[in-house]
Design an enzyme around this catalytic site. Structure first.
Site, PDB file in Angstrom:
ATOM      1  N   SER A   1       0.716  -1.015   0.657  1.00 25.07           N
ATOM      2  CA  SER A   1       0.155   0.024   0.251  1.00 25.07           C
ATOM      3  C   SER A   1       0.625   1.034  -0.132  1.00 25.07           C
ATOM      4  CB  SER A   1      -0.480  -0.245   1.113  1.00 25.07           C
ATOM      5  OG  SER A   1      -0.432   0.183   2.705  1.00 25.07           O
ATOM      6  N   TYR A   2       2.511   1.394   0.227  1.00 22.38           N
ATOM      7  CA  TYR A   2       3.064   2.358   0.549  1.00 22.38           C
ATOM      8  C   TYR A   2       3.097   3.078  -0.798  1.00 22.38           C
ATOM      9  CZ  TYR A   2       4.676   1.169   4.952  1.00 22.38           C
ATOM     10  OH  TYR A   2       4.505   0.689   6.190  1.00 22.38           O
ATOM     11  N   GLN A   3       2.815   4.390  -1.234  1.00 24.51           N
ATOM     12  CA  GLN A   3       2.881   5.253  -1.973  1.00 24.51           C
ATOM     13  C   GLN A   3       2.111   4.751  -3.649  1.00 24.51           C
ATOM     14  OE1 GLN A   3       3.626   8.349  -1.497  1.00 24.51           O
ATOM     15  NE2 GLN A   3       5.493   8.768  -0.020  1.00 24.51           N
TER      16      GLN A   3
END
Length: 351
Positions: free
Chosen positions: A57-59
């Site tokens: 989910s990061y960035q």
């Protein structure tokens, strides 16, 4: 940088600091400049760091893509952890999120593509969904391990009772063990002292500690301005909204003045000393957005707090333990069992 195994129940080797890749991109509208990402990674690697922590989910997937490019040609030199459960570029709807087998397997396949690798060293379940049975999570993680797609498994932001039950199920069924937990922990947020960290130490699990600066609070920068997460990102931020936090920032700044280093380095140095006093592996996860922040985090490895400074910070930042811990630590229980000298060592530890 020092290395050790990530707890007593596994052989996963990790560096004393983990590099969190949450800022490796700009799809959130806030993150490291594209030219800074490889410089941050190189600075960490040159210091001997090998533990990289990211998430699908990061960035919006950009963080994993950047990590994959940086690992090209040197994958075997790093321990790579990633997470699933709260969505990512492969989807964020009801069928693509949560802890069940479908989002677990789909997310891992997407992470492997973005990371440009055929295995993940450590797969975290990012958050519990409170719907999927723990038995299904344990079986899914074991199937991924048997397929060679993950080597170790852990639970992130899970209540201690859920982690303990999952670890027990895995042990009884001969499945891949739950090797570690990931949770927020710093001088500004010590709720994990109540149950999560004692549980990790008891079961021999490693603990990755995110937000070691309390979202920037412990750097003291918010006392002179609001630049940073407080205005630009507004996520995972602590403020001096209660007396203990204000007193903790006061103490961090005082110790920083005494030894002549920035307050942020004192906060990380306290965590490293806390780790040195633990019987299992505690690894702060640093999340720099700039090369300068990376340098500051790494400089904390050389900061030494004396016992008086460590204990001052420990005592002022403690959280109330509450029931039943306060009762269990009370002198009032001694008449129930006899000799105080015999019972004292068994009381609930602090710090």
């Amino acid at each position: 940088m020092r290395h050790f195994t990530f707890g007593r129940n596994n052989g996963l080797r990790v560096s004393a600091l983990a590099l969190g890749a949450g800022m490796f991109g700009t799809r959130w509208g806030y993150g490291a400049a594209p030219e800074d990402v490889p410089r941050i990674f190189a600075t960490f690697a040159d210091a001997g760091g090998t533990f990289i922590d990211t998430a699908a989910s990061y960035q919006g997937g950009e963080a994993e893509e950047n990590v994959g490019r940086l690992l090209d040609g040197r994958r075997d030199n790093f321990t790579v952890a990633t997470k699933f459960a709260i969505g990512g570029p492969d989807g964020s709807g009801v069928l693509q999120t949560g802890n069940s087998r479908r989002p677990m397997f789909r997310s891992v396949e997407g992470s492997l593509r973005r990371l440009g690798t055929d295995y993940i060293d450590l797969l975290w379940v990012h958050f519990p969904d409170f719907v999927t049975p723990l038995d299904e999570i344990v079986r899914g993680l074991d199937d991924l391990a048997r397929a060679g797609k993950i080597l170790y498994a852990g639970l992130s932001n899970f209540p201690s009772w859920m982690t303990a039950r999952a670890a027990t199920l895995a042990e009884l069924r001969g499945a891949i063990p739950i090797s570690g937990v990931q949770l927020e922990y710093s001088l500004a947020e010590r709720s994990a002292d109540r149950e999560n960290l004692p549980m990790a130490e008891s079961l021999g699990l490693g603990a990755a500690l995110w937000s070691p600066l309390g979202g920037g609070l412990l750097s003291g920068k918010y006392r002179s301005g609001s630049k940073g997460r407080l205005t630009d990102w507004k996520r995972l931020v602590h403020t001096e909204d209660e007396p203990t936090k204000a007193a903790t920032v006061d103490a961090v700044l005082a110790v920083a003045d005494e030894i002549g280093v920035p307050a942020a380095q004192v906060a990380v140095a306290w965590l490293l000393e806390r780790a040195a006093r633990s019987t299992t592996a505690l690894v702060p996860v640093i999340g720099p957005r700039t090369v300068e922040q990376t340098d500051s985090y790494l400089a904390a490895l050389d900061v030494r707090l004396d016992d008086k400074q460590y204990l001052r910070l420990d005592q002022i930042s403690r959280v109330p333990m509450g029931a039943p811990f306060d009762q269990l630590a009370s002198e009032a229980l001694i008449p129930l069992g006899g000799d105080a000298a015999v019972l004292a060592p068994a009381r609930i530890p602090r710090g």
